[in-house]
Structure formats: C-alpha cells, structure tokens
Design an enzyme around this catalytic site. Structure first.
Site, PDB file in Angstrom:
ATOM      1  N   ILE A 156      -5.267  -6.683  -1.199  1.00 26.42           N
ATOM      2  CA  ILE A 156      -5.655  -5.958  -2.316  1.00 26.42           C
ATOM      3  C   ILE A 156      -4.668  -5.489  -3.263  1.00 26.42           C
ATOM      4  O   ILE A 156      -3.693  -4.913  -2.300  1.00 26.42           O
ATOM      5  CB  ILE A 156      -6.769  -4.381  -1.688  1.00 26.42           C
ATOM      6  CG1 ILE A 156      -7.745  -5.582  -0.935  1.00 26.42           C
ATOM      7  CG2 ILE A 156      -7.369  -3.662  -3.282  1.00 26.42           C
ATOM      8  CD1 ILE A 156      -8.406  -3.868  -0.665  1.00 26.42           C
TER       9      ILE A 156
ATOM     10  N   LYS B 196      -0.817   2.381   7.382  1.00 21.31           N
ATOM     11  CA  LYS B 196      -1.033   1.958   5.395  1.00 21.31           C
ATOM     12  C   LYS B 196      -0.884   3.425   4.870  1.00 21.31           C
ATOM     13  O   LYS B 196      -0.769   3.747   3.786  1.00 21.31           O
ATOM     14  CB  LYS B 196      -2.082   1.339   6.092  1.00 21.31           C
ATOM     15  CG  LYS B 196      -1.677  -0.137   7.066  1.00 21.31           C
ATOM     16  CD  LYS B 196      -2.991  -1.216   6.190  1.00 21.31           C
ATOM     17  CE  LYS B 196      -2.085  -2.491   7.873  1.00 21.31           C
ATOM     18  NZ  LYS B 196      -4.222  -2.951   8.190  1.00 21.31           N
TER      19      LYS B 196
ATOM     20  N   GLU C 208       4.089  -5.142  -1.273  1.00 23.73           N
ATOM     21  CA  GLU C 208       1.843  -5.120  -2.151  1.00 23.73           C
ATOM     22  C   GLU C 208       1.381  -5.796  -0.299  1.00 23.73           C
ATOM     23  O   GLU C 208       0.646  -5.268  -0.106  1.00 23.73           O
ATOM     24  CB  GLU C 208       2.165  -6.069  -3.293  1.00 23.73           C
ATOM     25  CG  GLU C 208       0.535  -5.422  -3.599  1.00 23.73           C
ATOM     26  CD  GLU C 208       0.097  -4.611  -4.181  1.00 23.73           C
ATOM     27  OE1 GLU C 208      -0.675  -3.960  -2.886  1.00 23.73           O
ATOM     28  OE2 GLU C 208       0.113  -4.238  -5.394  1.00 23.73           O
TER      29      GLU C 208
ATOM     30  N   GLY D 201     -10.732 -13.362  16.386  1.00 22.55           N
ATOM     31  CA  GLY D 201      -9.239 -13.268  16.048  1.00 22.55           C
ATOM     32  C   GLY D 201      -9.312 -12.710  15.272  1.00 22.55           C
ATOM     33  O   GLY D 201      -7.952 -12.302  14.666  1.00 22.55           O
TER      34      GLY D 201
ATOM     35  N   VAL E 219       0.077  -3.264   2.441  1.00 25.85           N
ATOM     36  CA  VAL E 219      -1.611  -2.101   3.158  1.00 25.85           C
ATOM     37  C   VAL E 219      -2.392  -3.365   2.000  1.00 25.85           C
ATOM     38  O   VAL E 219      -2.871  -3.536   1.152  1.00 25.85           O
ATOM     39  CB  VAL E 219      -1.027  -0.919   1.812  1.00 25.85           C
ATOM     40  CG1 VAL E 219      -2.268  -0.687   1.844  1.00 25.85           C
ATOM     41  CG2 VAL E 219      -0.199  -0.137   2.385  1.00 25.85           C
TER      42      VAL E 219
END
Ligand SMILES: NC(=O)c1ccc[n+]([C@@H]2O[C@H](COP(=O)([O-])OP(=O)(O)OC[C@H]3O[C@@H](n4cnc5c(N)ncnc54)[C@H](OP(=O)(O)O)[C@@H]3O)[C@@H](O)[C@H]2O)c1
Ligand SMILES: NC(=O)c1ccc[n+]([C@@H]2O[C@H](COP(=O)([O-])OP(=O)(O)OC[C@H]3O[C@@H](n4cnc5c(N)ncnc54)[C@H](OP(=O)(O)O)[C@@H]3O)[C@@H](O)[C@H]2O)c1
EC number: 1.1.1.3
Lengths: 432, 432
Positions: A136, A205, A129, A187, A132
């Site tokens: 989320i 992704k 999970e 950053g 990507v």
C-alpha cells in the site's frame, strides 16, 4: 537513457520479487522514464542456499564489501531485515554516498529520522515505502498528496496476521487458538506469534506512520500496547450485537494538541470502512483537517506487493531530479505526547462479577467514583457462580478509568476481563 | 524562501476552499518546503456576487487579462468548470508559460493528453488531481507509486450522487425516486440529475483514470454506458440474497490485451471492499500485476477535500525541481479497445415472462442458442400475467449475448428488464 547500478543485500522473499520485477518490467521503465537498472551484485548470508531459478544470472556473494566498496554501485537495496547487520549496511551505504531503499520496519521504526538525516547529509536518498503496509503506497501519499493537509488521526490495520486471525474467528466461529493454528499453516504466522498478536509489529509501523504524519520519532514505549490473545468468540459476538467489530488497530490521534499512540484491540462501528477489512489485508485510515477521511487498502505483505513498493521507491528516487530526495516531507515537530488525562475515548469493558445481590450496585459505584457514565450495560445469565457484565461507557479518560481499575483489582468478587477503546471518529474535511 | 504568485479563475466552492487553505496553512508550507504562495489576482464571472468573508482581501476582477497578461503570475488555478471558457484559460496560460492546476474533469476527460503536451512544450506543469474523486489522491498514486506496476484493472465508485442514491435505497428501503429527492435536498444532486445518474460524470473521470493507468486518451463514445434510474428495491433485494450489492461502477479492464471500458450498474460481491462504500463517498479499486488489489477511499467532492487536492498539486508542482513537471507518467500507448467478443463477464439478467406452460423452456432456448450457461435461476410467483425471472450466467461475451437480446426483443411474452455485469475479479499481485 540513464543506467543505474544496484546492489541488493538479501535474496529472500522480497529481494527475489524485486529481481523479477526489474527483469520483467525493464522495457516499461525505459519507455516511461528513460532509465535502466542493472543488478550488479547481490550479497546473501548463505551461499549454498538454493535460489529461485528466475534469479539465475545474478552475481551473488557473501561479502558485504562487494557492494559497499564498489564505487560503481549507485543504489543499495537492503532486504536483510533485523536491526543489527541492516543498520551497518545502511549507514555504510549512505556514508559511501549510495542511495538506500529498504523494507526494514524494525530498524526504521526507531532510527528513521536519524538515518534520513544521515542520508541528507550525504546528499542521497533513503526510501522505505515497503516498510509499512507492504504493497500500500501510504507513506508516499502522506509525504506528497497529504503534505498540504493537517493530519488529525491515523487508524490502521497494519498487521495482516492478527487481522487474519480475528477475521477467521468472526467468519468461521473459530477459537483464537484454532485461527492462530490456521494462520500458521497458511504461512501468515510464525511459530512464535508474539510480534504479530501482541502488537509489536504493528507498533513498528505506527512509529513510522506517526513520523510521516506528525513529524516525530516515537519510542515504542510511548505506545499503549494490547494484543489479541485473550479475545474470545463471546467477545466478538457481544460487540457484533452492539454494532461493532473488534480490530487490532494502530492509532495515532491528536487530542487537545497532544499525540496519543496505541496499538490495541479497538471497537470499530460496523459501517466504518475499517470494519470490513478482511483476512490478511491491511488498511490505513487517515483523517485530515481538509481532506477528511481517506482509506488506503491493500495487501500488507507478500513477495510481489512488497517488491512493487521497493521498485516504486527506486523510480521515485531516480525521478526526483536535482531536489534532495527527501522521502518524509514532515519536518521535526514538537508535538507532545498525550498523558492519561488526554486519552479520552468511550470504552468497552467486560467484567466477571460474583453473582450476589447488590453486585451491580457495587460495580456501578466503582465507576461513579470517577464520574464515568454508562451508555450500554448487559448482564448475562450467570454461569456457575459468576456472571458476565459488558459495559460501554461514554467518553472517559485513562486518568478517570485508572483508579477504577485499581479499585476493582483490589475488590473481591469482580474482575476486569477486557477494557478496549471505541474508535474515535474525528470530523475532518470540515465544511463551513 | 521562494514565493510563488498565483492567479485563480473562479471563486466558487472549490476556489474558496483553496484560498482558505492557503491562508490557514501558509506557515506550514513555509516550514516544510520553504515556499510561500501569494494569490495575486482572482477572476470571477459576476463581480457583484457576495463572497465568503474569509476570502476578503483578495483582488477580484472580471477581466481574464488581469491574470493572463500579468507576467508576475507563475501559476494559474482554473476553477471555473465547463469546457469552453476553461479551455481558453488553460491554453492561454500554458502558452504564457504559466503552470496550470485545475479540477476540471469535463475538459480534461477529452483534452488531457493534448493539454499536457501543450504544457510540456512550454516547459510548465499541468496538474489536476482534484478532477477525479475529489479528495482522494488517486491520480498521483497511479503516476508515482504505481508507475512501477502493470495495471490490469480499475473499478471505481466515482460518482458520489449515484452512490448516495443506491446506498439510501438499500439502507432505508427507499424507492429510487425518494432517494433522488433526498439527494437533491441534501445538495448532492442537481435539479436535472442526468450527468450523475446516467453515468456521464463518472465516464469523464474514467477517461482520466484510463489515461493514467493505460496511457490512452479515451473517447466517451468508447465507454459502455448504463445508469441507475431503473433500479428498484426488488433488484437490490434480489442481488443481496444472491450475495451482491449493485454499485454504479466505472470499469477499465484489460481482457486478452484489450481495454474494455464501461460505466454501468455492476454486481459487487458483498465481501469485496467496494461493496461497503456508502453514501456520497468514492473509492477506486486498482488491480496491479504486482501490487495486487489496492483501494483508495474517501470523499469524492466537497469544498475542503477538493481544495486540498488542488493545494497538494501546488506543492507537488513547486517541489518537482528541475524535472519537467509531468503529472501523468504513462506514455502514449497503443492498447486497442475491446470489442463485443472480448467483453466477457458473468451477467445478472432480469426478465419478465408471460406466465404460460413452456415459458422457461422457451427462454432457456434463447440462451442455449448462444451457448450461455446459467449459474443461478430464480423464477418468482407471478404477479398477474407475468412472472419475474432472475438469472446469473457463467462468463459470456457481449458477442454471445447480443443476438440473444435481439431475439428476445422480437419474441412475444418475454422482456429483458436489466442486464448487468458481475464485477470481474482479476488475480493481480500473483505469488509464484
Ligand atoms: N516478506 C514480506 O512480505 C515483507 C513485507 C514487508 C516488509 N518486509 C521486510 O523486508 C525485509 C526482507 O524480508 P524477506 O521476507 O524478504 O526476508 P527473508 O525471506 O527472510 O530474506 C532475508 C534475506 O537476507 C539474507 N541475509 C540475512 N542476513 C544477512 C546478512 N548479514 N548479510 C547479507 N544477507 C543476509 C538472507 O540470506 P540467505 O538467503 O542466504 O539466508 C535472505 O536472503 C525485512 O526487513 C522484512 O521485515 C517483508
Ligand atoms: N465542488 C466540488 O466538490 C468539486 C469536486 C471535484 C471537482 N470540481 C470541479 O471544480 C471546478 C469548480 O467547481 P466549483 O464547485 O467550485 O464551481 P462553482 O462553485 O460553480 O464556481 C465556479 C466559479 O467560476 C466562476 N466563473 C464562471 N465562469 C467564469 C468565467 N468565464 N470566467 C471567470 N470565472 C468564471 C464563477 O464566478 P461567479 O462566482 O462570479 O459566478 C464561480 O466563482 C469544476 O470544474 C468542477 O467540476 C468540483
């Protein structure tokens, strides 16, 4: 109470977050699911590196065998990154019948389907999970709640760095260069920002998203690619006046039963939910034939959001019972890829034209040649010898546009600066 | 291939959508999950009603026994609505060891935990994704991907009708009354809009969301309620100038370890993702300690989006293997409800004050009494005798504000028109 023994490869940003969450939340997982997790072994690259004090107490080695050859370890979490060492780690773990959880988009992008097959041959799970859009939960949503639907289109802001740069340019009237410098200071961007600003990271992704939504392992070369380096303040203001925002979108669209894939600057109408996604946030807009348009928004990276996705995979894995733990529920599909004739969209085209009588007449002849119709034209006051022309076309295919571009390339006194697509807005969630 | 036999109660909007999806997608489900679904029996209220021709071929009766007493039926889908008949249907089905899927928010809001217990006692599943936010897969996300997290706050636009009204007022400078009429013409609002515009429908859904996020069955009386009837164009413009949008939000917030619940007009900062949710769309913004701020956006109602959620439940149920099919993974929790001292937020307060020397002095004394600090004050040119005063306060509790409101009620020449909270923005997804 069932106890699971875990080996973690890597103890960088994400792995440190995972270790902290498992420590802080263990009583919750015991209560919710009657499970406990024990980090038996961590393997890193450099044993001398100073670690976050909150991870003290972990057993750390630099020998992969301490995990791979340990029969007591049920689950391997790969948080090393890259395509080489990680591939070996994952393959060996799966073959040793250990479940694997990873956040490795680079590797999964091209090897997801193959590695998942290896997992199921060994009756273990492979979950990713976090690969990507960081925090989320988009992959699990596609694999479960949207398994009932027929996905028509995916449009994602899935590279936080490039969205941060475009947002800052827009909010603060900065140049691309200054916004990039700011992203580097914060950053969000690396010294060499290529992967982010040229769409390569987003393409990884997109490969994974497309596999979940359409059941196809995509090659990166089949994705039309464009970056944000050449976008200027003037562009952002032009499109804002026309009612759009420019976003670096990853797009996977079914057009006439074919799958068109791209990562490129795309014009999004101002009132579309993707238009208001700011800074380093990510969002994936999914259009289903039945569900209609859904958007999943949140942090695309960061220690805790990413680590939370890894731990969610862990819980999902141990809660999957006797079923083979399949992460991607979409079976292999034979959908074919769109060709130039299928890639139909309205275009935003910016040109510079030498300021001479008949310039616009000549320019419009180029487009007429391919029967491309203009919806909107703006010619600005010339600066020196040249004038900026901004065109929005009615929908036209790449097959129509390509010869126009070739002709313009060969012509004198006219140059294409940008050619971006407008977001395609499918119907979805049809009511009849 | 495993075949599941289904009985459906109701053949209205959602049930018709379910029947169509099951017909159109059956080959996909066979391929993906090796399952097939057969609608064995439908029970309706009025046998004489004309049905959508696409549902022809279904066996329809008006006798509940044809489903409840049919031992061949594995799964019951309840799409009747309301609290009475539906409750009997669900209870009898569960006791007959049939799995149940429903979209019934009214009933689940107050009976969700009890009915889920009945389901698990009978070793069957009770799923109801469609009951909250129609097509948005928010409940499954809370129960799976966010099970690893510690939810701090939920803020949702979960009533499409009221969001449509507020959006239209804002976009087209309409009055509340005209926007309501438009919503009624478009079929978004009923002749009696009470449930939608006074927050009752949203409160049902909040009860369910809170149970998933915090493990507590909420009573509607424990939710602070406010509606949108009294919101005017002037209000929308005031708050826009101050950088906000007014949305009817359902809020569940952990403040000082207590749970504060409300459905009320809330000021959302313009750049917050909830601010740009337009028209009949829904969105649920979830803040997790680890995941940070996630938003789930999509259609909150409609034949196909809602039906898709029902079918997703069906797939999830048949894919849950040997595990007890538990939809809500959050165990019972003892979290206590926030009292007036805990309900701390900045406020937007609109008053009318009789235009007289010392009016503002007197007004500010009322607030000083409770030590409430102003962040922003606007006094407008008087209209006739009275002047409109708009105040934004620094965070203050209900305990501080309530005596001020009581005093103002008793005072002459001053009247509170609105008192809305500003959205609380928690940290979440902390990086340390
Ligand atoms: N950071 C995010 O926000 C984010 C978001 C989404 C996905 N991801 C993905 O998550 C993964 C990890 O990212 P990260 O940011 O945590 O990386 P990181 O901070 O650079 O950490 C990498 C870790 O891997 C270790 N390592 C490197 N080579 C190794 C090897 N051959 N064997 C064992 N350990 C090795 C390093 O060891 P030393 O500490 O000894 O050098 C380090 O601890 C990557 O695939 C990344 O793409 C990250
Ligand atoms: N519509 C949406 O967009 C939406 C969204 C989310 C959730 N929901 C929920 O989904 C459920 C169904 O909504 P809907 O819009 O489909 O309702 P609907 O169109 O009004 O349909 C209700 C159906 O139930 C039948 N019915 C009524 N009483 C019955 C009884 N005692 N026994 C058997 N059948 C009975 C009716 O039969 P007749 O056809 O014979 O009158 C009708 O077919 C409700 O709980 C609703 O809150 C709906």
């Amino acid at each position: 109470m069932k106890n699971y023994r875990i080996g973690i490869f890597g103890l960088g940003t994400v792995a440190t977050g995972v270790a902290k969450i498992l420590k802080e939340q263990s009583h919750i997982y015991a209560e919710k699911f009657a499970v406990s997790f024990e980090i038996v072994q961590v393997v890193v690259h450099n044993l001398d590196k100073k670690r976050d004090p909150k991870t003290s107490g972990l057993t750390i080695s630099d020998d992969p065998k301490t995990i791979l050859d340990n029969p007591d370890i049920d689950i391997v979490i790969e948080l090393v990154g890259g395509k080489t060492a990680a591939k070996t780690i994952i393959e060996k773990s799966l073959k040793a019948k250990k479940h694997v959880i990873t956040a490795n988009k680079d590797l999964i992008a091209s090897q997801g389907r193959k590695l998942s097959r290896l997992a199921s041959e060994n009756h273990v799970g492979l979950f990713y999970e976090a690969a990507v859009a960081g925090g989320i939960p988009i992959l699990r949503a596609l694999s479960t709640s949207l398994a009932s639907d027929d996905i028509e289109q995916i449009n994602g802001i899935i590279n936080g760095t490039s969205n941060f740069i475009l947002s800052q340019m827009r909010q603060k009237q900065m140049s691309y260069h200054d916004a990039l410098t700011l992203a580097q200071e914060k950053g969000f961007a690396e010294a060499d920002p290529t992967n982010d600003v040229d769409g390569i990271d987003a393409a990884y992704k997109l490969q994974i998203l497309a596999d979940f939504a359409f059941g196809k392992q995509i090659n990166q070369k089949d994705i039309q690619m464009g970056g944000i380096r050449t976008i200027t303040q003037t562009d952002l203001q032009d499109v804002a006046e026309l009612g759009y925002e420019i976003k670096l979108l990853a797009n996977a669209t079914i057009i006439a039963n074919k799958l068109a894939l791209s990562v490129e600057p795309t014009l999004v109408p101002k009132d579309h939910p993707l238009a208001s996604v700011q800074n380093e946030n990510n969002a994936v807009f999914v259009t289903g034939k039945y569900a209609g348009g859904l958007m999943f928004y949140g942090p695309g990276a960061g220690e805790f959001p990413t680590a939370n996705s890894v731990v969610a995979d862990l819980l999902s894995l141990v809660n999957s019972g006797d079923r083979p733990a399949v992460f991607n529920s979409h079976p292999d599909s034979e959908v074919s890829l769109a060709g130039p004739k299928d890639r139909i969209a309205s275009r935003y085209i910016v040109l510079t034209v030498t300021n001479r009588p008949g310039a616009m007449h000549k320019l419009s002849a180029f487009f007429l040649m391919s029967n491309i119709n203009f919806r909107n034209i703006r010619q600005y006051d010339p600066i020196g010898e040249t004038t900026r022309v901004v065109i929005i076309t009615y929908p036209a295919s790449d097959a129509q546009l390509n010869p126009v571009k070739t002709t313009i390339k060969q012509a004198r006194g006219v140059k294409i600066i940008h050619e971006f697509k407008l977001l395609i807005e499918p119907k979805g969630g049809q009511r009849d």
